[in-house]
Write an enzyme that holds these catalytic residues in place. Sequence first.
Site, PDB file in Angstrom:
ATOM      1  CG  ASP A  96      -0.229   5.803  -3.183  1.00 31.22           C
ATOM      2  OD1 ASP A  96       0.162   6.680  -3.895  1.00 31.22           O
ATOM      3  OD2 ASP A  96       0.091   4.571  -3.320  1.00 31.22           O
ATOM      4  CG  ASP A  98      -1.051   4.334  -9.864  1.00 31.89           C
ATOM      5  OD1 ASP A  98      -1.329   3.507 -10.689  1.00 31.89           O
ATOM      6  OD2 ASP A  98      -0.782   5.466  -9.795  1.00 31.89           O
ATOM      7  CG  ASP A 289       1.766   1.378  -3.344  1.00 32.40           C
ATOM      8  OD1 ASP A 289       1.698   2.679  -3.280  1.00 32.40           O
ATOM      9  OD2 ASP A 289       2.372   0.836  -4.213  1.00 32.40           O
TER      10      ASP A 289
END
Length: 351
Positions: A96, A98, A289
Amino acid sequence: MMMSGVRTNISMFSSPSSWFRNKKLPRIEPGGGEEGECVAKNHAWVDSMRDSSPTRVKFPGTGEHNSWNIHHPSALKMFDLITNAAKGKEIVIFLDYDGTLSPIVEDPDRAFMSSQMKEAVKEAARYFPTAIISGRSRDKVYDFVKLPGLYYAGSHGMDIRGPSKNQLKSKKDDEGVLFQPASEFLPMINEVYRTLLNRTKSIPDAKVENNKFCLSVHYRNVDEKRWAALAEQVRSVLSEYPKLKLTQGRKVLEIRPIINWDKGKALEYLLESLGYAHDSNVLPIYIGDDRTDEDAFKVLRDRGRGIGILVSKVAKETRASYSLQDPPEVMSFLMRLVEWKRQTSRAHHVL
Ligand SMILES: O=P(O)(O)OC[C@H]1O[C@H](O[C@H]2O[C@H](CO)[C@@H](O)[C@H](O)[C@H]2O)[C@H](O)[C@@H](O)[C@@H]1O
């Protein structure tokens, strides 16, 4: 370190499924309903906006010894277990952006990755097929990462530049193949983007980001007293578009087409196009996250193969098996994988 309950077999998953409740925003009814009903829905939205993403949970114990850490141990501490499971297998890395490769910052346009992280990702991609799957537009995430030789999926996987047959055969960089399952929604997304820009302009520090096949409405910098007003604007715009739905990320409301496509589907698509879909000698590792990464963790869990790693300092509801605290730990993990690969290839060579 107390390790009872932690699997020793990588294909088993640690946390009981009852721990995971996929947190969804209250359903938005087209038309909005009665006034009282609207207010109640709006309260529910604001409550949901307060939650972290994925939702925080409380587990007994403290620090490293709370039960969340035991069921989602650090991927760094469990590194040997992970690489033992990877022996003789081809690792494919999914990242991922960000909160995983870059720290979470107030201004989404300034979420840069560090030069060390860039180097770690570059090295990882030299040794393992590597893809970045982000909620951002593919162009924007490429602008941040700027590394050729990786596969990029933007708009939560609705905009994939995957490998071409030629690329797989010759291992040369070429343009790759585009897959855009939500292309018919482009005009609608652009229209909603303009409407949202207009309807949220009176709310200080609200930011609408156009991620091509989906939109983000950021409220990280909005005064909490204005969250209800922002939610109401988004709710009222969405009620005019039954073909769009809302999901939630870290201090962001995300609007996207109702098609059955997400980061999990993107992971499956990329594995398929790399020729690995049914290959038991492939070990996908997905690191993310956010709540939207849970779709990818679920795919790995359902396949009974692969490793999901949640980036979080605190206990959260997740389908990931392991955890890393923050982007610097992600970087260490990638560097250790590269080092492990170098050493095992060398040993192989000597034999
Ligand atoms: O899938 P991702 O790569 O994790 O993208 C998800 C969203 O990330 C960005 O927003 C998040 O990061 C910002 C910068 O740190 C932060 O300001 C924001 O509060 C976070 O939600 C991005 O701006 C969104 O468009 C993505 O959907």
